[in-house]
Design an enzyme around this catalytic site. Structure first.
Site, PDB file in Angstrom:
ATOM      1  N   VAL A 241     -14.057 -46.220 -20.842  1.00 64.15           N
ATOM      2  CA  VAL A 241     -12.614 -46.437 -20.733  1.00 64.15           C
ATOM      3  C   VAL A 241     -12.269 -47.043 -19.372  1.00 64.15           C
ATOM      4  O   VAL A 241     -11.431 -47.948 -19.268  1.00 64.15           O
ATOM      5  CB  VAL A 241     -11.854 -45.111 -20.935  1.00 64.15           C
ATOM      6  CG1 VAL A 241     -10.348 -45.317 -20.765  1.00 64.15           C
ATOM      7  CG2 VAL A 241     -12.150 -44.532 -22.316  1.00 64.15           C
ATOM      8  N   GLU A 242     -12.929 -46.567 -18.322  1.00 62.88           N
ATOM      9  CA  GLU A 242     -12.700 -47.101 -16.982  1.00 62.88           C
ATOM     10  C   GLU A 242     -13.028 -48.589 -16.915  1.00 62.88           C
ATOM     11  O   GLU A 242     -12.294 -49.379 -16.304  1.00 62.88           O
ATOM     12  CB  GLU A 242     -13.553 -46.334 -15.972  1.00 62.88           C
ATOM     13  CG  GLU A 242     -13.458 -46.858 -14.550  1.00 62.88           C
ATOM     14  CD  GLU A 242     -14.317 -46.083 -13.572  1.00 62.88           C
ATOM     15  OE1 GLU A 242     -14.449 -46.547 -12.420  1.00 62.88           O
ATOM     16  OE2 GLU A 242     -14.846 -45.012 -13.948  1.00 62.88           O
ATOM     17  N   ARG A 243     -14.116 -48.980 -17.532  1.00 62.02           N
ATOM     18  CA  ARG A 243     -14.521 -50.390 -17.503  1.00 62.02           C
ATOM     19  C   ARG A 243     -13.552 -51.264 -18.291  1.00 62.02           C
ATOM     20  O   ARG A 243     -13.304 -52.419 -17.919  1.00 62.02           O
ATOM     21  CB  ARG A 243     -15.954 -50.509 -18.010  1.00 62.02           C
ATOM     22  CG  ARG A 243     -16.944 -49.941 -16.994  1.00 62.02           C
ATOM     23  CD  ARG A 243     -18.306 -49.630 -17.562  1.00 62.02           C
ATOM     24  NE  ARG A 243     -19.108 -48.948 -16.537  1.00 62.02           N
ATOM     25  CZ  ARG A 243     -20.259 -48.319 -16.760  1.00 62.02           C
ATOM     26  NH1 ARG A 243     -20.759 -48.265 -18.000  1.00 62.02           N
ATOM     27  NH2 ARG A 243     -20.916 -47.734 -15.775  1.00 62.02           N
TER      28      ARG A 243
END
Length: 380
Positions: A241-243
C-alpha cells in the site's frame, strides 16, 4: 478507470485544502524542519481525509480506493514532499494493519483518534542494520506475563518526534529471519521510550524524522496487531500500500512541476523571445508529460486491481520503481530549464530536486524493487 462526479468534486476539495492549509506554510515549515502535525491533522480529519477507505464505524469514510488515488495526487501539488509523506504515514503506512487485523479495543483506542487527526501515528520498522532487509531487524519484545518488554532502536522514522503511538515491528521469538515478528502498538508516553535525536535530512525537511530508543518498554500483549508471529507478513502487505501511495503521489508532483516549468519557459525571455519557442525545450517537456501519462495509466490499472481485491504486489513494485526514476528525471530537467535561477534555494526547483531523491530509496530502494521483480519473473 472511470471517475465519477463525486470523485471530481473530491479532487477539488483536496486541492482547496492544499492551497489554503498547506502550500502557504511550506516555506516556514521547511525552514523549521518540522510541520505542526497536531494542528494540521485535525483539520484534515474533520474533512474525512485521514480514513477514506476505513470502516465508518471507526470514523472512516468507507470510500473506494480511487479517492485515495486522488488524495495522493493532489497532496503532492503542495510544493513540498515532506508534509504529504507524513500524511501518507498516517493514512497508508501506520494504520492499514491496525484496520485490517487489529482488535476492537485497539481500533477504538488508536485507529479512531488517528482517523480524526487527534493522534499522530508513525510506523517503526527500519533499524541501523535493517533497512531494505527487514528480516534483519533486531529490536526485541520479550513476553513477561501479560506484557511485552521491548528493547532496541529504530532509525529514519517519519513523524518520529510528534507521534502519539507507533506501529512497531519487533522480534517476538528467536526463530530468526522473517519468522517470529509481531506488530505492536506502542504509545510514545510509555516509560523507557525516547526520541534519541531528530535527524537532519537532505530533503523532505518539513517532515520530522527521528531515531527512537526502547529500553525495557513495557506494553500489554493485547497491543499486538493481529496474530503474534505474523508481523512480517502483515508489514509486507502494508509496504504494498505504501508503494502504491508513493507512485500515485509521483504523478501529482511531476505534473505540477512540469506545469510550473512550462509557465516559466513561456514567460522567460531569451534570444529574442520566450524560451518555450525552443523546440528542444518544448519537446522535452512533452516527452516527460507523456511518461507521466504512462505512469498514471499504470497506477490506475493497479488501483483497479486493488479495488477488485487482487494481489497488486507486482503492479505496485513496477509503479514504485518507475515513479522514483521518473521523479528524479523530471526534477533534474525542471531545474536545468530554470538555469542558474533553478539552482537557488529561493526557487521551488531546488527543493523539488532534493525532495525527489528519496523516492528511489524510501519504502523500498530501486534495487529492492528490481530484486522483487526478478524473483517474481523467474530471473532469479
Amino acid at each position: 478507470m472511470r471517475f465519477t462526479d463525486e470523485h471530481d468534486d473530491f479532487r477539488k476539495v483536496v486541492r482547496d485544502v492544499v492551497e489554503k492549509e498547506i502550500a502557504p506554510h511550506v516555506d516556514d515549515w521547511e525552514r523549521a524542519g518540522i510541520f505542526p502535525a497536531h494542528e494540521l491533522f485535525p483539520k484534515l480529519g474533520e474533512l474525512g481525509l485521514l480514513g477514506l477507505e476505513y470502516d465508518p464505524e471507526y470514523g472512516g469514510q468507507g470510500a473506494d480506493h480511487l479517492f485515495s488515488v486522488i488524495l495522493c495526487e493532489e497532496l503532492h501539488r503542495s510544493g513540498c514532499a515532506g508534509v504529504p509523506m507524513a500524511i501518507g504515514v498516517q493514512t497508508m503506512m501506520a494504520t492499514p494493519s491496525l484496520h485490517e487485523f487489529g482488535s476492537e479495543d485497539l481500533k477504538r483506542r488508536y485507529l479512531e483518534p488517528a482517523i480524526r487527526g487527534t493522534a499522530v501515528a508513525s510506523i517503526a520498522v527500519t533499524e541501523a542494520g535493517a533497512g531494505s532487509d527487514v528480516a534483519g531487524l533486531r529490536t526485541k519484545a520479550v513476553r513477561d506475563g501479560d506484557d511485552w518488554v521491548i528493547n532496541g532502536s529504530k532509525l529514519y522514522i517519519t513523524n518520529g518526534t510528534q507521534a502519539d503511538w507507533l506501529c512497531l515491528l519487533a522480534r517476538t521469538s528467536d526463530e530468526g529471519g522473517h519468522r517470529g515478528m509481531s506488530q505492536i502498538v506502542v504509545e510514545t508516553t510509555t516509560p523507557g521510550f525516547s526520541v534519541s535525536r531528530k535527524l537532519d535530512k537532505l530533503g523532505n525537511r518539513s517532515s520530522d524524522t527521528a531515531e527512537l530508543y526502547f529500553e525495557d518498554v513495557r506494553v500489554p500483549v493485547s497491543n499486538t496487531i493481529g496474530t503474534i508471529g505474523r508481523g512480517f507478513q502483515q508489514q509486507m502487505a502494508q509496504f504494498v500500500v505504501e508503494r502504491m501511495f508513493a507512485a500515485y503521489g509521483a504523478v501529482g508532483s511531476c505534473r505540477h512541476a512540469i506545469e510550473r516549468t512550462a509557465d516559466h519557459l513561456k514567460q522567460r525571455e531569451a534570444f529574442g523571445g520566450p524560451l518555450m519557442r525552443s523546440q528542444y525545450l518544448a519537446f522535452r517537456l512533452a516527452e516527460l508529460s507523456a511518461q507521466v501519462d504512462v505512469l498514471q495509466s499504470h497506477n490506475y490499472a493497479c488501483a483497479e486491481s486493488y479495488l477488485a481485491g487482487e494481489d497488486t504486489t507486482r503492479q505496485a513494485t513496477v509503479a514504485k520503481l518507475t515513479a522514483g526514476r521518473l521523479l528524479r528525471e523530471v526534477a533534474d530537467t525542471c531545474l536545468q530549464f530554470h538555469g542558474g535561477m533553478g539552482y537557488m534555494e529561493e526557487t521551488w526547483t531546488a527543493r523539488f530536486f532534493r525532495d525527489s531523491r528519496l523516492a528511489s530509496i524510501g519504502g523500498g530502494a530501486d534495487e529492492v524493487m528490481l530484486q522483487v521483480l526478478a524473483r517474481m519473473d523467474g530471473f532469479q
